[in-house]
Design an enzyme around this catalytic site. Structure first.
Site, PDB file in Angstrom:
ATOM      1  N   ARG A 183     -12.943 -24.555 -18.678  1.00 20.05           N
ATOM      2  CA  ARG A 183     -13.734 -23.334 -18.776  1.00 20.05           C
ATOM      3  C   ARG A 183     -13.506 -22.469 -17.534  1.00 20.05           C
ATOM      4  NH1 ARG A 183     -19.870 -24.321 -20.242  1.00 20.05           N
ATOM      5  NH2 ARG A 183     -19.759 -22.063 -20.613  1.00 20.05           N
ATOM      6  N   CYS A 239     -23.054 -21.874 -13.010  1.00 20.14           N
ATOM      7  CA  CYS A 239     -22.437 -22.604 -14.120  1.00 20.14           C
ATOM      8  C   CYS A 239     -22.362 -21.645 -15.300  1.00 20.14           C
ATOM      9  CB  CYS A 239     -23.244 -23.864 -14.448  1.00 20.14           C
ATOM     10  SG  CYS A 239     -24.982 -23.539 -14.852  1.00 20.14           S
TER      11      CYS A 239
END
Length: 285
Positions: A183, A239
């Site tokens: 990611r 995050c």
């Protein structure tokens, strides 16, 4: 009594289940099925534990900007904690989940953000508790004593996207991306509409904090993980939505750096602004 610091073991918690100064919070949750955690709690939980829902209790409503899990209203969370019997400065709160601290660390960080230092995470989580053979319950929990939680917000522990945009002018801050490597580099993005990371961020995946079965790495591991950064510098951690970043913040606390900052909106906030720069990096083939 003397409260433990940051972590408690299943054995320690089993020996203190009846202590009126301890409140246990079940934080199990699934991003794919938001009601799964509540259902799992009702099917069995640590005796006396209360359930807090990530979306309904530990976050506020989603807006156009601010990320997928905005911080909850402090007064609303304080009222909820009071209902559970939490008293400011007097109660040890122990949080657990079944996702390698992904959600219990959010609860841990939020209580500290609201000024409550007596909070720990159950090492090994629900799985560790079950594997040790300790008692479980399906009964609704009742507060052991009246609570009175008064929030004292640590506002300096949170940064927003405007602060992130000014990081290029600072050499004393390291921006940490807590998501999985694929990611981070933009190879995949299973949740948010845009792939990549904030330019300049370093990748420290939150999953590295624990073993696959949910037990935290040693304190020496956590100290070594962050030892290359000066003690007088800062970490700003993000995050996808400000949840699993708290796992890295927990790791930093174990390493002796308990007051690092959270970019609460995280990637889901950053990428909601089309004008924000986005970096993608792929490893050399």
């Amino acid at each position: 009594m003397t409260f433990p610091s940051l972590l408690v073991t299943p054995q320690w918690l089993s020996e203190h289940l009846e202590d009126p100064q301890i409140v246990i919070i079940d934080c199990r949750f699934s991003l794919a099925n938001p009601q799964q955690g509540q259902q799992e709690y009702e099917a069995g939980h640590i005796p006396g534990a209360f359930y807090l829902h990530l979306n309904e209790d530990l976050s506020s409503s989603v807006q156009t900007h601010g990320g997928r899990h905005p911080l909850p209203d402090p007064d609303a969370l304080a009222a909820k904690l009071s209902q559970l019997g939490v008293k400011s400065e007097e109660t040890l709160v122990v949080a657990y989940d079944n996702s390698r601290m992904a959600f219990s660390s959010r609860c841990w960080w939020l209580l500290r953000y609201l000024g409550h230092e007596q909070v720990a995470i159950l090492d090994g989580g629900w799985r560790g508790w079950q594997e040790a053979g300790y008692l479980t319950s399906r009964e609704p929990s009742v507060a052991k004593q009246p609570g009175k939680f008064i929030p004292q917000i640590q506002s300096s522990w949170v940064v927003d996207c405007e602060a992130i945009k000014q990081l290029g002018e600072r050499s004393d801050v390291t921006l940490i991306d807590s998501r999985a490597y694929d990611r981070y580099i933009g190879k995949t993005e299973p949740i948010d509409p845009v792939a990549g990371h904030i330019p300049g961020a370093m990748n420290y995946p939150w999953q590295e904090i624990t073993t696959e079965s949910g037990w935290t790495q040693s304190v020496n591991y956590h100290k070594a993980r962050w030892q290359d950064y000066p003690v007088d510098s800062e970490f700003w951690v993000y995050c996808g939505s400000g949840v699993t970043a708290c796992v890295n913040l927990f790791s930093l606390a174990l390493a002796g750096r308990p007051q690092e900052k959270l970019y609460a909106g995280s990637w889901s906030d950053w990428c909601s602004y089309p004008q924000h720069p986005i970096a993608t990096e792929f490893p050399n083939s």
